[in-house]
Design a protein around this motif. Sequence first.
Motif, PDB file in Angstrom:
ATOM      1  N   LEU A  91      17.543   8.442   3.289  1.00 40.78           N
ATOM      2  CA  LEU A  91      16.475   7.484   2.996  1.00 40.78           C
ATOM      3  C   LEU A  91      16.664   6.204   3.804  1.00 40.78           C
ATOM      4  N   LEU A  92      17.900   5.726   3.872  1.00 40.19           N
ATOM      5  CA  LEU A  92      18.179   4.490   4.617  1.00 40.19           C
ATOM      6  C   LEU A  92      17.973   4.696   6.116  1.00 40.19           C
ATOM      7  N   LYS A  93      18.251   5.880   6.597  1.00 41.11           N
ATOM      8  CA  LYS A  93      18.146   6.151   8.032  1.00 41.11           C
ATOM      9  C   LYS A  93      16.702   6.374   8.472  1.00 41.11           C
ATOM     10  N   ASP A  94      15.952   7.165   7.705  1.00 43.85           N
ATOM     11  CA  ASP A  94      14.631   7.611   8.151  1.00 43.85           C
ATOM     12  C   ASP A  94      13.475   6.947   7.430  1.00 43.85           C
ATOM     13  N   GLY A  95      13.762   6.201   6.351  1.00 39.82           N
ATOM     14  CA  GLY A  95      12.666   5.626   5.583  1.00 39.82           C
ATOM     15  C   GLY A  95      11.988   6.688   4.746  1.00 39.82           C
ATOM     16  N   LYS A  96      10.816   6.372   4.229  1.00 40.96           N
ATOM     17  CA  LYS A  96      10.095   7.278   3.332  1.00 40.96           C
ATOM     18  C   LYS A  96       8.685   7.504   3.857  1.00 40.96           C
ATOM     19  N   THR A  97       8.413   8.744   4.241  1.00 42.20           N
ATOM     20  CA  THR A  97       7.050   9.098   4.637  1.00 42.20           C
ATOM     21  C   THR A  97       6.156   9.013   3.412  1.00 42.20           C
ATOM     22  N   ILE A  98       5.029   8.325   3.537  1.00 42.19           N
ATOM     23  CA  ILE A  98       4.137   8.109   2.407  1.00 42.19           C
ATOM     24  C   ILE A  98       3.246   9.337   2.220  1.00 42.19           C
ATOM     25  N   GLU A  99       3.315   9.904   1.025  1.00 44.12           N
ATOM     26  CA  GLU A  99       2.507  11.076   0.692  1.00 44.12           C
ATOM     27  C   GLU A  99       1.462  10.699  -0.355  1.00 44.12           C
ATOM     28  N   VAL A 135       0.820  -1.208   0.000  1.00 47.12           N
ATOM     29  CA  VAL A 135       0.000   0.000   0.000  1.00 47.12           C
ATOM     30  C   VAL A 135       0.858   1.264   0.000  1.00 47.12           C
ATOM     31  N   HIS A 136       2.144   1.135   0.348  1.00 48.76           N
ATOM     32  CA  HIS A 136       3.001   2.317   0.302  1.00 48.76           C
ATOM     33  C   HIS A 136       3.209   2.822  -1.130  1.00 48.76           C
ATOM     34  N   LEU A 137       2.710   2.085  -2.132  1.00 48.34           N
ATOM     35  CA  LEU A 137       2.734   2.589  -3.502  1.00 48.34           C
ATOM     36  C   LEU A 137       1.816   3.795  -3.691  1.00 48.34           C
ATOM     37  N   LEU A 138       1.080   4.152  -2.661  1.00 47.20           N
ATOM     38  CA  LEU A 138       0.357   5.431  -2.674  1.00 47.20           C
ATOM     39  C   LEU A 138       1.301   6.579  -3.005  1.00 47.20           C
ATOM     40  N   ASP A 139       2.576   6.425  -2.657  1.00 47.62           N
ATOM     41  CA  ASP A 139       3.568   7.475  -2.854  1.00 47.62           C
ATOM     42  C   ASP A 139       4.232   7.413  -4.231  1.00 47.62           C
ATOM     43  N   SER A 140       3.802   6.471  -5.066  1.00 48.05           N
ATOM     44  CA  SER A 140       4.391   6.336  -6.399  1.00 48.05           C
ATOM     45  C   SER A 140       3.943   7.483  -7.295  1.00 48.05           C
ATOM     46  N   ASP A 141       4.889   8.075  -8.011  1.00 49.01           N
ATOM     47  CA  ASP A 141       4.601   9.258  -8.826  1.00 49.01           C
ATOM     48  C   ASP A 141       3.463   9.024  -9.808  1.00 49.01           C
ATOM     49  N   ARG A 142       3.554   7.939 -10.563  1.00 44.97           N
ATOM     50  CA  ARG A 142       2.607   7.753 -11.658  1.00 44.97           C
ATOM     51  C   ARG A 142       1.421   6.868 -11.286  1.00 44.97           C
ATOM     52  N   ARG A 143       1.561   6.065 -10.232  1.00 38.19           N
ATOM     53  CA  ARG A 143       0.526   5.072  -9.959  1.00 38.19           C
ATOM     54  C   ARG A 143      -0.177   5.288  -8.630  1.00 38.19           C
ATOM     55  N   GLY A 144       0.409   6.136  -7.777  1.00 41.35           N
ATOM     56  CA  GLY A 144      -0.137   6.294  -6.443  1.00 41.35           C
ATOM     57  C   GLY A 144      -1.554   6.822  -6.422  1.00 41.35           C
ATOM     58  N   SER A 145      -1.834   7.850  -7.242  1.00 39.55           N
ATOM     59  CA  SER A 145      -3.173   8.437  -7.220  1.00 39.55           C
ATOM     60  C   SER A 145      -4.215   7.461  -7.742  1.00 39.55           C
ATOM     61  N   VAL A 146      -3.830   6.579  -8.677  1.00 40.51           N
ATOM     62  CA  VAL A 146      -4.771   5.574  -9.188  1.00 40.51           C
ATOM     63  C   VAL A 146      -5.181   4.623  -8.063  1.00 40.51           C
ATOM     64  N   LEU A 147      -4.195   4.140  -7.298  1.00 38.96           N
ATOM     65  CA  LEU A 147      -4.501   3.260  -6.173  1.00 38.96           C
ATOM     66  C   LEU A 147      -5.397   3.970  -5.170  1.00 38.96           C
ATOM     67  N   VAL A 150      -7.657  -4.906   3.910  1.00 37.38           N
ATOM     68  CA  VAL A 150      -6.439  -5.325   4.602  1.00 37.38           C
ATOM     69  C   VAL A 150      -5.269  -4.783   3.795  1.00 37.38           C
ATOM     70  N   ALA A 151      -4.569  -3.807   4.358  1.00 33.96           N
ATOM     71  CA  ALA A 151      -3.500  -3.110   3.643  1.00 33.96           C
ATOM     72  C   ALA A 151      -2.141  -3.522   4.200  1.00 33.96           C
ATOM     73  N   LEU A 152      -1.250  -3.932   3.317  1.00 37.32           N
ATOM     74  CA  LEU A 152       0.080  -4.407   3.704  1.00 37.32           C
ATOM     75  C   LEU A 152       1.135  -3.465   3.142  1.00 37.32           C
ATOM     76  N   SER A 153       2.172  -3.243   3.918  1.00 36.05           N
ATOM     77  CA  SER A 153       3.177  -2.273   3.500  1.00 36.05           C
ATOM     78  C   SER A 153       4.540  -2.649   4.038  1.00 36.05           C
ATOM     79  N   ALA A 154       5.574  -2.226   3.310  1.00 34.85           N
ATOM     80  CA  ALA A 154       6.915  -2.239   3.890  1.00 34.85           C
ATOM     81  C   ALA A 154       6.952  -1.198   5.008  1.00 34.85           C
TER      82      ALA A 154
END
Length: 789
Positions: free
Chosen positions: A401-409, A145-157, A173-177
Amino acid sequence: MPVSEVLPGFAGAFPFERFNAMQSEALPALLDSEDNVVVSAPTASGKTAIAEVAICRTLDADGTALFLAPLRALTNEKEREWERFEDLGYSVYVVTGERDLNPRRAERADILVMTPEKADSATRKHDTRRYSFIEDVDCCVIDEVHLLDSDRRGSVLEVTISRLRRLCDPRVVALSATMPNVDDVAAWLDAPEETTFAFGEEYRPVPLEADVATYSHGENAFADKYRRLYRALDLTEQHIRDEGQALVFVSSRQDTVQAAKTTRDELTERDIPIGARGDYDFHNDAADLQNDTLRQSVLDGVGFHHAGLAREDKNRVEEWFREGKIQILFSTSTLAWGVNLPARCVVIRDTKLHDPLEGEVDMSPLDVLQMLGRAGRPGYDDRGYAWVVCDRSDADRYRALLKDGKTIESRLAETPNEASDPVATDLAVHLNAEIALGTVGDVEDAMDWLETTFYYVRAQRASDYVAGDALRERVSDTLQWLVDREFVEMDGLSVEPTALGRLASSFYLRLETARRFADLTDREDFSELDVLRAVASTTEFQSVSARSDEEEAVAAVLGDAAADLEAGPRKVLAILRAGMNGTTPSALKSDAWIIRQNALRLLAALRAVVDRFGTPEQANLVCRVEARVDHGISDDAVGLTAIDGVGATRVGKLAAAGFRTPADLVEAGTDRLAAAGLGEGAAERVVEHARELPAIDVDWGGFPETVGRGERALHEVTVRTTAGSARAGLRVTVNGREMTRKDSYLGETTLPVAVFGGDDADLEFSVHVTFPDLPLPPVVHSRSVRVVE
């Protein structure tokens, strides 16, 4: 916890006997609650089993489960994996754009597997018989579900899940890294605290050490690629010598092959021992590989994996890597999202990749984290090692990125980099779709819809969020933008879709493209080249780039034509122009397939727009161009593609044998078609389908041969089909000037024709019959009338 105790009726659906600690902790939320569930956990920690538990609970209640997979390749993989459910008596059906949908199978399926894009399409068309099955979903599992942050596909999801929840309110049921803001996703999906899980690195089966490695630049991009490869080999060498394995991600299919070739020589040069070289049985097994380069490579302990390999070859590579026979494997990013194929050491050699539609782009941070998460083999390694090889200027960004991860926008209201208008965002595209669906009928509906999105949740978290005023203003501006460009009509606060808005939604067009297509119909006349230019110049192709060797190939195809276009659109135009004749220069082949597939979708949309706003002649021209791009056939034989069952291969055989029209095939009969290379059964079917196409007959009735000067008489001309029926545009011209126009569904129809003895000595009357839906050339029947004193 033992699977047989937790789910006694589904033990055969799982490839293991006991749930691990992470899975066991989530089981009560999945099995003892009706609430939505959100699980964030490290890569390779076992999230797939959580999806399968949710599916089992749904099946046990006689419900239908929908699994949203992030990539089309993964939908096919789930189909293979979940034969375990088929063995238990449940049906699994994959719905993708590359397969013909069987609505009955979809309706009867217990488990549906789709990509977000296909689910978007299905939910938009839920009120049709073909896609009504989507309203029967009881549980929706969102993988990654973290693909919400994907540039081209996030808004579609994002909008697809919001729409699905309105349609049938399934359990989600949403699964994420691992992601820092899992609570935002939970708030969006209304998952309570007790069914929201953020499992940390302590749940990773093997601890991970991740870092950044830089490299020194060479003379050019080609040299840099090899410097990064040698840097990657430096990082993996220690682990390979220690009988560990390495997984190296590169940017393209071709790069996996080239890197493997170079690495074989480098391993020999560095005198690194490879156990597979002395394995006689392995040598025999490798002989069955279809790919010659792969067959030679694996014998030296080096493999490559990409979507273009035959499925059997990919399966063998994966099996041999798990068995340790392949010690270093080069792959594209697809492997990171799908197959659970961990390695002691993972290296990302390329952080930039070539996208045929976007040019050179940075790899998504989500892809980077997903790849690095493959490091560490449970049961074999005490620790996993992961590296990002990058330019020094990018090092700090990747370390952060490795230290803090990626906040999902949310990407719903993000302005694309190439957009000239700040309102031209995905928000406008999806709001137009909701208006076209009838979900949004006024400004308040638009606000209600917005409140169902992840964007709304993230907007509330923003430091500059002020009550609802900022969002309401954003929605109002977007609605006005849609009104100004004639996608929407507004009466007070009420909104309704226009025909253009509906077409843009139906064909998933960027709105700038839909507007440009509609504007094309304002031209009195346009040519085949104009059609191709309109497609090549769309926003969808705006970021295509052309390398120097490609520009030479483009010039060879186009000459001076369309010299005013930028290099990228001109490259697209050349690929389409060459493809119409069944030839593509070798320098353009690497991007040709993906560009042609996108162009075919755009041509279908252009045909629909032109059919609605233009003339039948314009629509027929686009239809013929579309058929030529699809089949690679000459203009004089394009009518053959109108025959059901005649694809690119058959049309090529028929054209080579001298056939040009469906009528030619009917006249020739099955024996001559069989002699042209078609099987007897296929020849019979082709002739049968050719007979179903319209054959035009024009009855001129009492039409005169002469008319006196100054005399005027009205006659009727009858146009009919002697075979099939079809929608047609009818025109009558005299000496090239249009007199009468009529659209009809033939059958049979009559046309009034006035014969007037004017100044011309001879009058040439012509009846033009054009089929806007079929790639048949226009039919013209003429009659001459002499003017007498």
